[in-house]
Design a protein around this motif. Structure first.
Motif, mmCIF file in Angstrom:
data_model
loop_
_atom_site.group_PDB
_atom_site.id
_atom_site.type_symbol
_atom_site.label_atom_id
_atom_site.label_comp_id
_atom_site.label_asym_id
_atom_site.label_seq_id
_atom_site.Cartn_x
_atom_site.Cartn_y
_atom_site.Cartn_z
ATOM 1 N N ILE A 1 2.555 10.310 1.802
ATOM 2 C CA ILE A 1 3.508 9.536 1.013
ATOM 3 C C ILE A 1 4.553 9.004 1.984
ATOM 4 C CG2 ILE A 1 5.091 9.506 -0.951
ATOM 5 C CD1 ILE A 1 3.802 12.162 -1.860
ATOM 6 N N TRP A 2 4.835 7.710 1.897
ATOM 7 C CA TRP A 2 5.827 7.096 2.771
ATOM 8 C C TRP A 2 7.020 6.610 1.960
ATOM 9 C CZ3 TRP A 2 0.629 5.469 2.983
ATOM 10 C CH2 TRP A 2 -0.114 5.966 4.076
ATOM 11 N N ALA A 3 8.148 6.524 2.613
ATOM 12 C CA ALA A 3 9.333 5.891 2.051
ATOM 13 C C ALA A 3 9.659 4.670 2.910
ATOM 14 C CB ALA A 3 10.511 6.855 2.027
ATOM 15 N N PHE A 4 10.138 3.626 2.249
ATOM 16 C CA PHE A 4 10.564 2.402 2.925
ATOM 17 C C PHE A 4 11.984 2.073 2.469
ATOM 18 C CE2 PHE A 4 6.027 2.219 2.346
ATOM 19 C CZ PHE A 4 5.487 1.497 3.386
ATOM 20 N N ALA B 1 12.913 -8.684 -1.625
ATOM 21 C CA ALA B 1 11.779 -7.847 -2.061
ATOM 22 C C ALA B 1 10.900 -7.471 -0.882
ATOM 23 C CB ALA B 1 10.967 -8.546 -3.141
ATOM 24 N N THR B 2 11.543 -7.065 0.210
ATOM 25 C CA THR B 2 10.827 -6.734 1.440
ATOM 26 C C THR B 2 10.989 -5.254 1.777
ATOM 27 O OG1 THR B 2 11.263 -8.963 2.292
ATOM 28 C CG2 THR B 2 10.566 -7.272 3.888
ATOM 29 N N PRO B 3 9.891 -4.507 1.864
ATOM 30 C CA PRO B 3 9.972 -3.128 2.347
ATOM 31 C C PRO B 3 9.961 -3.100 3.875
ATOM 32 C CG PRO B 3 7.754 -3.610 1.599
ATOM 33 C CD PRO B 3 8.555 -4.855 1.374
ATOM 34 N N TYR B 4 10.774 -2.219 4.461
ATOM 35 C CA TYR B 4 10.828 -2.118 5.916
ATOM 36 C C TYR B 4 11.237 -0.693 6.281
ATOM 37 C CZ TYR B 4 15.910 -2.570 5.318
ATOM 38 O OH TYR B 4 17.207 -2.373 4.924
ATOM 39 N N ASN B 5 11.208 -0.389 7.573
ATOM 40 C CA ASN B 5 11.554 0.941 8.067
ATOM 41 C C ASN B 5 10.698 2.011 7.388
ATOM 42 O OD1 ASN B 5 12.891 2.968 9.514
ATOM 43 N ND2 ASN B 5 14.513 3.174 8.000
ATOM 44 N N ARG B 6 9.404 1.846 7.495
ATOM 45 C CA ARG B 6 8.469 2.829 6.920
ATOM 46 C C ARG B 6 8.554 4.162 7.653
ATOM 47 N NH1 ARG B 6 1.950 1.846 6.201
ATOM 48 N NH2 ARG B 6 1.232 3.916 6.793
ATOM 49 N N ARG B 7 8.611 5.262 6.895
ATOM 50 C CA ARG B 7 8.628 6.585 7.497
ATOM 51 C C ARG B 7 7.896 7.559 6.588
ATOM 52 N NH1 ARG B 7 13.143 4.222 4.877
ATOM 53 N NH2 ARG B 7 14.255 5.732 3.601
ATOM 54 N N LEU B 8 7.423 8.651 7.180
ATOM 55 C CA LEU B 8 6.720 9.667 6.405
ATOM 56 C C LEU B 8 7.706 10.385 5.492
ATOM 57 C CD1 LEU B 8 4.033 11.178 5.880
ATOM 58 C CD2 LEU B 8 4.755 12.812 7.643
ATOM 59 N N PHE B 9 7.391 10.425 4.211
ATOM 60 C CA PHE B 9 8.222 11.112 3.226
ATOM 61 C C PHE B 9 7.677 12.512 2.958
ATOM 62 C CE2 PHE B 9 9.134 11.719 -1.456
ATOM 63 C CZ PHE B 9 10.486 12.017 -1.304
ATOM 64 N N VAL B 10 6.383 12.595 2.644
ATOM 65 C CA VAL B 10 5.728 13.876 2.404
ATOM 66 C C VAL B 10 4.307 13.820 2.953
ATOM 67 C CG1 VAL B 10 4.884 15.526 0.683
ATOM 68 C CG2 VAL B 10 7.071 14.356 0.309
#
Length: 297
Positions: free
Chosen positions: A176-179, A186-195
């Motif tokens: 699961i990632w968080a952005f 409406a742009t997702p960025y800075n993707r990182r691992l959430f779980v």
């Protein structure tokens, strides 16, 4: 916190539950059956409508009807009295391969429709899935916004709309990632691992966010719905009497009921006869009304 069966629906793949505040009713889809379902709280009445293609995800539209992702694109949907689902193509999807369809989807807090695609043969593990965004009035084919996915799932937005969550359900991924989410573009960025769900029971499937900003996700294959804090810490897990819960949604008069749809696999179901049913849980927290697609933007 026992799970209550509200409908022994026997859905092959029950997905995309959406609570209608105005109707006090739960809507959801059965993807391979090509059906939109509704269960009404007050009279316990249920009914369904048949779509011309596999219908995977839905959102209420500001024009009073629905928007949804099917096999060939994003459609406007209108249930008819004869049990059919009237559909109008809004924007086609340029699939990377044949034999693909939409999977999980919903609107962001600003009313723009997001949905992901996957190959029909999930076991093949083809990295051809993508996330798409549909804006009202868009006529051209959809453009991939995120790629490199197998089974995009778990899409949800934080209460302030500034964080987007996304998972990949495939057994080889289970992340699961968080952005960060730019609400203006409406742009997702800075993707990182959430779980990393390999550290927990069940594969990540459909999700919802509560009023506290915590993220609830179905643990497919484990019969659990997990709640994670905004920091990614497991807070609690609730059980359902089936192995494959598929997606959850908050509803009820006070938005304090967690509804869960499920999958009915083939084979011996003697240990889970209610597989494919729709369940209600008391999660101990309130949710948020699901955003409506802004059709007039």
């Amino acid at each position: 916190m026992n799970a209550e069966l509200i409908l022994d629906a026997r859905n092959a793949t029950g997905e995309s539950p959406v609570w209608s505040v105005a109707e006090q009713a739960l809507y959801w889809v059965d993807i391979p059956a090509k059906r939109l379902h509704r269960w009404h709280l007050v009279d316990n009445h249920s009914q369904s409508w048949e779509a011309p293609q596999m219908l995977a995800c839905i959102a209420r539209s500001s024009d009073g009807n629905w928007i949804g992702g099917m096999q060939s694109g994003v459609f406007a949907l209108s249930p008819q009295a004869d049990g059919s689902l009237s559909t109008e193509l809004l924007s086609s999807v340029p699939h990377a391969q044949s034999d693909m369809r939409f999977n999980d989807g919903r609107c962001d807090r600003q009313g723009r429709f997001w949905a992901g695609t996957m190959h029909l043969d999930m076991a093949a593990g083809r990295v051809v899935g993508a996330m798409y965004r549909y804006n009202a009035g868009q006529k051209e084919p959809l453009t991939p916004q995120l790629t490199g996915l197998i089974v995009p799932n778990g899409l949800a937005f934080s209460p302030d709309g500034l964080t987007m969550y996304l998972s990949d359900s495939h057994p080889s991924v289970q992340k699961i990632w968080a952005f960060d989410y730019d609400i203006d573009t409406a742009t997702p960025y800075n993707r990182r691992l959430f779980v990393d769900m390999t550290a927990h029971l069940g594969r990540p499937d459909g999700a919802a966010v509560d009023a506290d900003g915590c993220y609830w996700i179905c643990g497919n294959d484990a019969g659990l719905i997990h709640r994670f804090t905004p920091q990614g810490t497991l807070d609690r897990s609730l059980a359902v009497p089936v192995k494959k819960p598929a997606m959850c949604a908050f509803g009820g008069p006070n938005l304090d009921t967690l509804f869960v749809t499920s999958i009915r696999p083939g084979g011996d179901l003697s240990d889970q006869p209610l597989a494919g049913g729709v369940f209600a849980l008391n999660p101990g927290v309130k949710g948020l009304a699901e955003p409506v697609f802004k059709a007039d933007c």
